[in-house]
Design a protein around this motif. Structure first.
Motif, PDB file in Angstrom:
ATOM      1  N   ASN A 170      14.279 -13.750 -13.236  1.00 35.04           N
ATOM      2  CA  ASN A 170      13.595 -12.473 -12.975  1.00 35.04           C
ATOM      3  C   ASN A 170      12.106 -12.568 -13.287  1.00 35.04           C
ATOM      4  O   ASN A 170      11.504 -11.598 -13.770  1.00 35.04           O
ATOM      5  CB  ASN A 170      14.240 -11.366 -13.803  1.00 35.04           C
ATOM      6  N   ALA A 171      11.516 -13.718 -12.985  1.00 30.81           N
ATOM      7  CA  ALA A 171      10.116 -13.977 -13.346  1.00 30.81           C
ATOM      8  C   ALA A 171       9.151 -12.948 -12.752  1.00 30.81           C
ATOM      9  O   ALA A 171       8.165 -12.568 -13.400  1.00 30.81           O
ATOM     10  CB  ALA A 171       9.724 -15.381 -12.919  1.00 30.81           C
ATOM     11  N   LYS A 172       9.443 -12.483 -11.542  1.00 34.93           N
ATOM     12  CA  LYS A 172       8.547 -11.500 -10.919  1.00 34.93           C
ATOM     13  C   LYS A 172       8.541 -10.194 -11.695  1.00 34.93           C
ATOM     14  O   LYS A 172       7.495  -9.579 -11.901  1.00 34.93           O
ATOM     15  CB  LYS A 172       8.969 -11.253  -9.466  1.00 34.93           C
ATOM     16  N   HIS A 173       9.719  -9.767 -12.124  1.00 34.51           N
ATOM     17  CA  HIS A 173       9.797  -8.540 -12.919  1.00 34.51           C
ATOM     18  C   HIS A 173       9.121  -8.730 -14.271  1.00 34.51           C
ATOM     19  O   HIS A 173       8.433  -7.824 -14.771  1.00 34.51           O
ATOM     20  CB  HIS A 173      11.267  -8.156 -13.133  1.00 34.51           C
ATOM     21  N   VAL A 174       9.309  -9.892 -14.874  1.00 30.59           N
ATOM     22  CA  VAL A 174       8.679 -10.181 -16.162  1.00 30.59           C
ATOM     23  C   VAL A 174       7.158 -10.169 -16.018  1.00 30.59           C
ATOM     24  O   VAL A 174       6.441  -9.635 -16.873  1.00 30.59           O
ATOM     25  CB  VAL A 174       9.165 -11.536 -16.721  1.00 30.59           C
ATOM     26  N   ALA A 175       6.675 -10.753 -14.926  1.00 28.82           N
ATOM     27  CA  ALA A 175       5.224 -10.780 -14.682  1.00 28.82           C
ATOM     28  C   ALA A 175       4.672  -9.365 -14.526  1.00 28.82           C
ATOM     29  O   ALA A 175       3.588  -9.048 -15.018  1.00 28.82           O
ATOM     30  CB  ALA A 175       4.923 -11.609 -13.445  1.00 28.82           C
ATOM     31  N   SER A 176       5.431  -8.503 -13.840  1.00 28.93           N
ATOM     32  CA  SER A 176       4.998  -7.114 -13.674  1.00 28.93           C
ATOM     33  C   SER A 176       4.971  -6.394 -15.015  1.00 28.93           C
ATOM     34  O   SER A 176       4.036  -5.635 -15.312  1.00 28.93           O
ATOM     35  CB  SER A 176       5.937  -6.391 -12.703  1.00 28.93           C
ATOM     36  N   ALA A 177       5.996  -6.635 -15.850  1.00 26.85           N
ATOM     37  CA  ALA A 177       6.028  -6.040 -17.187  1.00 26.85           C
ATOM     38  C   ALA A 177       4.866  -6.563 -18.029  1.00 26.85           C
ATOM     39  O   ALA A 177       4.259  -5.813 -18.808  1.00 26.85           O
ATOM     40  CB  ALA A 177       7.356  -6.339 -17.864  1.00 26.85           C
ATOM     41  N   ALA A 178       4.568  -7.856 -17.873  1.00 24.75           N
ATOM     42  CA  ALA A 178       3.439  -8.442 -18.600  1.00 24.75           C
ATOM     43  C   ALA A 178       2.124  -7.791 -18.166  1.00 24.75           C
ATOM     44  O   ALA A 178       1.219  -7.596 -18.998  1.00 24.75           O
ATOM     45  CB  ALA A 178       3.390  -9.950 -18.368  1.00 24.75           C
ATOM     46  N   ASP A 179       2.013  -7.448 -16.886  1.00 23.55           N
ATOM     47  CA  ASP A 179       0.805  -6.764 -16.410  1.00 23.55           C
ATOM     48  C   ASP A 179       0.630  -5.416 -17.118  1.00 23.55           C
ATOM     49  O   ASP A 179      -0.490  -5.039 -17.492  1.00 23.55           O
ATOM     50  CB  ASP A 179       0.883  -6.540 -14.893  1.00 23.55           C
TER      51      ASP A 179
END
Length: 463
Positions: free
Chosen positions: A283-292
């Motif tokens: 779920n790297a894309k979701h994690v990246a969005s959360a990191a944003d």
């Protein structure tokens, strides 16, 4: 009345109860004095109330006596407040993506999958996500009409109170009692026979496991959710703890949510149950969005503290978003560096700061090796070695003795602080306590020849 007594009394008996009845050592709520007492009740000790005495809201009671005091090794609720203060407040939108995944939905809405495993690499935001889930589930449980509880625990390798299976069970039971006070009677019976040894002797894990199993079958509870963060940092009785999780996950009354790094030995044991895996790498894309979202929060805070103008704010924000690659820890590390540095050095720090955690650790170690002052280097190595060997946070005053610093440092905390700050890539100072910036920093140092004799570089628990 103590804080514990107030919390327990008011949680279990809302103010619409006009009376409480004390009978045979049990307090039971009455809506009217003429009504028969409810079946559920909680035990009290040494209060001096006569049998069949009616009590009113506001009476001073002592619930659980020394049992509750001895049970509490730590309060995970306060641990969570500390983690939020360290890592930054969790925003619901940062973890809302997880609620929409089929893995979480299946775990949360049915009894087909009562075990959810959140896994991912270091710095991927497992603890942030876990705290966000707790912040969502706890209010939901309180709004329910039936007795439900959400109990949680945060493992931490650097703190001896937070790294054993027994500590985990004590923390979970403490939170259960805080949410559902009637549960204290299941612990009290054993405590009356064993005293403090129930929580502290060689068999404590097994005794507390039996209590957990009893609670899971307790029909007075509509349901209970146990949450354990950073299982991989539990160093004692981890296999036994995993076996307990797996064996109780089959019950329709319990749900387990655990997080850890993706270690095969943890996965192999969890797969003995019907486990749903929420993989943060997949779920790297979701994690990246959360990191944003996390980056926006941290950058806004930096702008307030350092008084950035709009151009500098946008520069920092863009740099963090383009370089973070979903690593909450990297973002936190860089933001801490920016906060400590003069504002005039912001751009140069952005240009030179390593692009990954391992690179940051490597460059930090390389910089230390090239210190102009060879004596400072030796002292820094001693300090890092003492931190590895102690395997727990140290007060500044203790660093001097454990690191065998020269005699003059014993009462010179400012000089000790300066040396610790030279180890800034690996250590952080909070108040007068020194700790690793993250458990991955300790792991990195354990792989360096200079520190291989400082302490166990292996992960205990599966020896």
């Amino acid at each position: 009345m103590s804080e514990k007594e107030q919390i327990i009394l008011h949680c279990h008996y809302p103010l619409w109860h006009s009376n409480l009845l004390f009978r045979n050592g049990i307090i039971k709520p009455l809506k009217k004095p003429t009504e028969a007492p409810h079946e559920t009740g909680i035990g009290v000790n040494n209060n001096g109330f006569g049998d069949n005495t009616y009590l009113h809201i506001g009476n001073v009671i002592s619930l659980g006596g020394g049992c509750l005091i001895d049970l509490q090794l730590t309060d995970p609720r306060l641990d969570m407040i500390r983690l939020l203060d360290t890592k930054g407040d969790v925003m619901v939108k940062s973890c809302s993506w997880a609620f929409k995944t089929p893995e979480f939905a299946s775990w949360n809405s049915s009894h087909q999958h009562n075990l959810l495993w959140i896994n991912g690499g270091p710095g991927r935001g497992k603890t942030m996500l876990t705290m966000g889930i707790i912040e969502t589930l706890v209010p939901q449980a309180k709004l329910g009409s039936s007795s439900q509880a959400v109990a949680y625990f945060f493992c931490q390798r650097t703190d001896p109170r937070l790294r054993s299976g027994t500590s985990v069970l004590r923390g979970l039971l403490y939170r259960v009692v805080m949410e559902c006070p009637a549960i204290i009677k299941r612990i009290q019976r054993r405590y009356d026979a064993a005293g403090r040894a129930l929580f502290e002797d060689i068999n404590s894990f097994y005794a507390l496991s039996e209590i957990i199993r009893e609670i899971v079958q307790d029909s007075s509870l509509a349901g209970i959710t146990f949450i354990i963060d950073a299982l991989d940092e539990c160093e004692d009785k981890l296999p036994q703890l995993l076996d307990l999780i797996v064996s109780t996950a089959a019950s329709s009354r319990v749900k387990w949510l655990v997080s850890s790094r993706h270690y095969p030995e943890i996965e192999d044991r969890l797969k003995q149950a019907k486990v749903s895996s929420l993989d943060l790498e997949i779920n790297a894309k979701h994690v990246a969005s959360a990191a944003d979202n996390y980056i926006e929060e941290k950058t806004a805070a930096l702008a307030r503290i350092k008084k950035y103008d709009e151009n500098l704010y946008l520069t920092v924000l863009k740099h963090l978003k383009t370089r973070a690659e979903g690593s909450f820890l990297w973002v936190s590390h860089l933001c801490d560096t920016l906060e400590k540095a003069p504002r005039r050095k912001t751009i140069s720090i952005l240009e030179t700061f390593p692009t990954s955690l391992q690179t940051a650790y490597h460059e930090g170690w390389t910089q230390m090796q090239h210190m102009n002052d060879g004596e400072d280097l030796k002292l820094c190595i001693r300090i890092l070695g003492s931190m590895i060997a102690s395997r727990q946070p140290l007060r500044l005053a203790d660093v001097a003795s454990l690191a065998r610093l020269p005699a003059g440092f014993a009462k010179d905390t400012e000089s000790i602080k300066e040396l610790v700050q030279l180890c800034g890539s690996f250590l952080i100072i909070r108040g007068d306590v020194v700790d690793f910036v993250h458990s991955s920093a300790r792991s990195y140092l354990c792989g360096i020849p200079e520190f291989q004799n400082c302490g166990a570089s292996k992960r205990p628990g599966f020896l």
